[in-house]
Design a protein around this motif. Sequence first.
Motif, PDB file in Angstrom:
ATOM      1  N   ARG A 142       0.935  -1.138   0.091  1.00  0.00           N
ATOM      2  CA  ARG A 142      -0.058  -0.053   0.054  1.00  0.00           C
ATOM      3  C   ARG A 142       0.587   1.306   0.042  1.00  0.00           C
ATOM      4  O   ARG A 142       1.933   1.314   0.577  1.00  0.00           O
ATOM      5  CB  ARG A 142      -0.969   0.113   1.074  1.00  0.00           C
ATOM      6  N   ILE A 143       0.450   2.050  -0.865  1.00  0.00           N
ATOM      7  CA  ILE A 143       1.267   3.313  -1.106  1.00  0.00           C
ATOM      8  C   ILE A 143       0.193   4.401  -0.334  1.00  0.00           C
ATOM      9  O   ILE A 143      -0.960   4.599  -0.731  1.00  0.00           O
ATOM     10  CB  ILE A 143       1.546   3.758  -2.426  1.00  0.00           C
ATOM     11  N   ARG A 144       0.571   5.142   0.692  1.00  0.00           N
ATOM     12  CA  ARG A 144      -0.053   6.250   1.380  1.00  0.00           C
ATOM     13  C   ARG A 144      -0.359   7.456   0.517  1.00  0.00           C
ATOM     14  O   ARG A 144       0.566   7.824  -0.534  1.00  0.00           O
ATOM     15  CB  ARG A 144       0.414   6.784   2.620  1.00  0.00           C
ATOM     16  N   ALA A 145      -1.441   8.057   0.614  1.00  0.00           N
ATOM     17  CA  ALA A 145      -1.595   9.425  -0.112  1.00  0.00           C
ATOM     18  C   ALA A 145      -0.798  10.573   0.205  1.00  0.00           C
ATOM     19  O   ALA A 145      -0.262  10.657   1.170  1.00  0.00           O
ATOM     20  CB  ALA A 145      -3.080   9.716  -0.219  1.00  0.00           C
ATOM     21  N   SER A 146      -0.239  11.001  -1.033  1.00  0.00           N
ATOM     22  CA  SER A 146       0.721  12.147  -0.860  1.00  0.00           C
ATOM     23  C   SER A 146       0.311  13.537  -0.852  1.00  0.00           C
ATOM     24  O   SER A 146       0.843  14.547  -0.419  1.00  0.00           O
ATOM     25  CB  SER A 146       1.957  12.094  -1.835  1.00  0.00           C
ATOM     26  N   ARG A 147      -1.219  13.716  -1.300  1.00  0.00           N
ATOM     27  CA  ARG A 147      -1.655  15.018  -1.449  1.00  0.00           C
ATOM     28  C   ARG A 147      -1.790  15.484  -0.004  1.00  0.00           C
ATOM     29  O   ARG A 147      -2.284  15.027   1.103  1.00  0.00           O
ATOM     30  CB  ARG A 147      -2.790  14.832  -2.183  1.00  0.00           C
ATOM     31  N   GLN A 150      -4.881  14.716   2.762  1.00  0.00           N
ATOM     32  CA  GLN A 150      -5.489  13.267   2.435  1.00  0.00           C
ATOM     33  C   GLN A 150      -5.170  12.451   3.440  1.00  0.00           C
ATOM     34  O   GLN A 150      -5.675  11.505   3.625  1.00  0.00           O
ATOM     35  CB  GLN A 150      -4.945  12.854   1.027  1.00  0.00           C
ATOM     36  N   ARG A 151      -3.936  12.360   4.144  1.00  0.00           N
ATOM     37  CA  ARG A 151      -3.659  11.537   5.138  1.00  0.00           C
ATOM     38  C   ARG A 151      -4.525  11.113   6.240  1.00  0.00           C
ATOM     39  O   ARG A 151      -4.749  10.061   6.666  1.00  0.00           O
ATOM     40  CB  ARG A 151      -2.222  11.933   5.546  1.00  0.00           C
ATOM     41  N   PRO A 152      -5.406  12.094   6.722  1.00  0.00           N
ATOM     42  CA  PRO A 152      -6.217  11.825   7.978  1.00  0.00           C
ATOM     43  C   PRO A 152      -7.246  10.786   7.309  1.00  0.00           C
ATOM     44  O   PRO A 152      -7.767   9.934   8.266  1.00  0.00           O
ATOM     45  CB  PRO A 152      -6.761  13.182   8.307  1.00  0.00           C
ATOM     46  N   SER A 153      -7.533  10.514   6.172  1.00  0.00           N
ATOM     47  CA  SER A 153      -8.370   9.621   5.779  1.00  0.00           C
ATOM     48  C   SER A 153      -7.895   8.223   5.279  1.00  0.00           C
ATOM     49  O   SER A 153      -8.482   7.656   4.711  1.00  0.00           O
ATOM     50  CB  SER A 153      -9.310  10.329   4.695  1.00  0.00           C
ATOM     51  N   ASP A 154      -6.711   8.343   5.359  1.00  0.00           N
ATOM     52  CA  ASP A 154      -5.962   6.969   5.031  1.00  0.00           C
ATOM     53  C   ASP A 154      -6.063   5.784   6.039  1.00  0.00           C
ATOM     54  O   ASP A 154      -5.566   4.495   5.492  1.00  0.00           O
ATOM     55  CB  ASP A 154      -4.406   7.325   5.229  1.00  0.00           C
ATOM     56  N   LEU A 155      -6.772   5.952   6.855  1.00  0.00           N
ATOM     57  CA  LEU A 155      -7.285   4.773   7.901  1.00  0.00           C
ATOM     58  C   LEU A 155      -6.002   3.798   8.345  1.00  0.00           C
ATOM     59  O   LEU A 155      -6.317   2.744   8.668  1.00  0.00           O
ATOM     60  CB  LEU A 155      -8.316   3.825   6.974  1.00  0.00           C
ATOM     61  N   ASP A 156      -4.872   4.435   8.252  1.00  0.00           N
ATOM     62  CA  ASP A 156      -3.627   3.354   8.803  1.00  0.00           C
ATOM     63  C   ASP A 156      -3.398   2.269   8.295  1.00  0.00           C
ATOM     64  O   ASP A 156      -3.379   1.312   8.983  1.00  0.00           O
ATOM     65  CB  ASP A 156      -4.099   3.472  10.303  1.00  0.00           C
ATOM     66  N   LEU A 157      -4.018   2.012   6.925  1.00  0.00           N
ATOM     67  CA  LEU A 157      -3.954   0.680   6.481  1.00  0.00           C
ATOM     68  C   LEU A 157      -2.350   0.551   5.791  1.00  0.00           C
ATOM     69  O   LEU A 157      -1.884   1.481   5.114  1.00  0.00           O
ATOM     70  CB  LEU A 157      -4.779   0.502   5.385  1.00  0.00           C
ATOM     71  N   ASN A 158      -2.257  -0.633   5.911  1.00  0.00           N
ATOM     72  CA  ASN A 158      -0.447  -1.069   5.400  1.00  0.00           C
ATOM     73  C   ASN A 158      -0.440  -2.254   4.913  1.00  0.00           C
ATOM     74  O   ASN A 158      -1.466  -3.128   4.847  1.00  0.00           O
ATOM     75  CB  ASN A 158       0.600  -0.678   6.596  1.00  0.00           C
ATOM     76  N   ALA A 159       0.778  -2.631   4.206  1.00  0.00           N
ATOM     77  CA  ALA A 159       0.892  -3.981   3.745  1.00  0.00           C
ATOM     78  C   ALA A 159       1.028  -5.154   4.961  1.00  0.00           C
ATOM     79  O   ALA A 159       1.293  -4.748   6.010  1.00  0.00           O
ATOM     80  CB  ALA A 159       2.325  -4.277   3.009  1.00  0.00           C
ATOM     81  N   GLY A 160      -0.112  -5.909   4.586  1.00  0.00           N
ATOM     82  CA  GLY A 160      -0.509  -6.917   5.737  1.00  0.00           C
ATOM     83  C   GLY A 160      -1.716  -6.602   6.399  1.00  0.00           C
ATOM     84  O   GLY A 160      -2.462  -7.326   7.335  1.00  0.00           O
ATOM     85  N   SER A 161      -2.274  -5.413   6.077  1.00  0.00           N
ATOM     86  CA  SER A 161      -3.559  -5.243   6.892  1.00  0.00           C
ATOM     87  C   SER A 161      -4.797  -5.793   6.266  1.00  0.00           C
ATOM     88  O   SER A 161      -4.587  -6.180   5.156  1.00  0.00           O
ATOM     89  CB  SER A 161      -4.014  -3.541   6.735  1.00  0.00           C
ATOM     90  N   ARG A 162      -5.784  -6.307   7.020  1.00  0.00           N
ATOM     91  CA  ARG A 162      -6.645  -7.035   6.738  1.00  0.00           C
ATOM     92  C   ARG A 162      -8.149  -6.437   6.692  1.00  0.00           C
ATOM     93  O   ARG A 162      -8.291  -5.735   7.847  1.00  0.00           O
ATOM     94  CB  ARG A 162      -6.615  -8.688   7.389  1.00  0.00           C
ATOM     95  N   LEU A 163      -9.027  -6.754   5.718  1.00  0.00           N
ATOM     96  CA  LEU A 163     -10.119  -6.183   5.887  1.00  0.00           C
ATOM     97  C   LEU A 163     -11.241  -7.252   5.584  1.00  0.00           C
ATOM     98  O   LEU A 163     -11.017  -8.383   4.305  1.00  0.00           O
ATOM     99  CB  LEU A 163     -10.529  -4.854   4.912  1.00  0.00           C
ATOM    100  N   PRO A 164     -12.544  -7.080   5.907  1.00  0.00           N
ATOM    101  CA  PRO A 164     -13.698  -7.935   5.418  1.00  0.00           C
ATOM    102  C   PRO A 164     -13.730  -7.590   3.771  1.00  0.00           C
ATOM    103  O   PRO A 164     -13.955  -6.354   3.510  1.00  0.00           O
ATOM    104  CB  PRO A 164     -14.950  -7.688   6.341  1.00  0.00           C
ATOM    105  N   PRO A 165     -13.941  -8.236   3.077  1.00  0.00           N
ATOM    106  CA  PRO A 165     -14.157  -7.962   1.411  1.00  0.00           C
ATOM    107  C   PRO A 165     -15.527  -7.326   1.073  1.00  0.00           C
ATOM    108  O   PRO A 165     -15.389  -6.508  -0.065  1.00  0.00           O
ATOM    109  CB  PRO A 165     -14.007  -9.333   0.776  1.00  0.00           C
ATOM    110  N   HIS A 166     -16.461  -7.211   1.812  1.00  0.00           N
ATOM    111  CA  HIS A 166     -17.907  -6.924   1.566  1.00  0.00           C
ATOM    112  C   HIS A 166     -17.757  -5.370   1.504  1.00  0.00           C
ATOM    113  O   HIS A 166     -18.681  -4.763   0.976  1.00  0.00           O
ATOM    114  CB  HIS A 166     -18.840  -7.455   2.402  1.00  0.00           C
TER     115      HIS A 166
END
Length: 288
Positions: A142-147, A150-166
């Motif tokens: 995952r590449i974080r937003a550079s604008r 925008q970063r506060p809405s980045d949800l702190d997701l990174n490589a290895g993060s998991r989400l329910p797919p729905h």
Amino acid sequence: MPRLNRPRAAPITGPEAGWREPVPHLREPRYSQSLERGLAILECFTPERPVWGIADLADELGMSRSTTHRYVLTLTALGHLAQGPRRKYRLGLTVTELGMSALSSTGLREHARAPLRELSRRAPYALAIGMLDGSELVYLDRIRASRRGQRPSDLDLNAGSRLPPHCCAMGKLLLAGLPEAERGRLIAELTLGEWGPRTTTNKHTLRGELARCRSEALVVSEEELAPGLYEIAAPVRTETRETIAAVGMQGHSSMISLKQLVEGLGPHLISTADRISARVGYRRDDER
């Protein structure tokens, strides 16, 4: 044996008449012929012939039907094979998961890195590539937003993060790309929690959305993962046209409209997904 790509000695006689002995350099004391036979059965299942019966497998491999049946029952119990109508067998979800894990660990993230980095220089929004791991979407990179802003809405997701797919475009794209039986099983297992104001929490509705996703080049999600968050996703495919991963782009409504994300940046995301797909063997129809 099919697709093993290694030489074989002549057939032998005995309890397994017709079974081909491994070449001498493979017959060291710890070599497992039982494991070899089980893997040989799995290697019979190809995109050209995805379904086999016991008798055909036995004939193909030169093994007795009783022995073949015993191996097939074991592989089925372990989830590597699944029994369908008329006692025919196909590969099970466990094999798919192993294949995806192998592809992930041996290069998909590396294949995707340069195309994603190039796109991030043109579009300052969050980018990711992910795969299904069981009933979860896992981020390979995952590449974080550079604008700015925008970063506060980045949800702190990174490589290895998991989400329910729905609840996200990448997850829905990957669910839609599964074989029907596997998709039905995963949907049955999912708990459709509410993540954003427009998260789909009804399984009947989700099935309808996935049916539409299967005909779309770009899957769109509007405030399903978080308030104000838009997401688009495009498929990464293999040589056999199987969808194995998804690339996604996220932008917040305070920075970009959904129309701008879809129409302005969607084609670039599709092109990036195609470049990654080409690195794992996929070719579009106009390239074949």
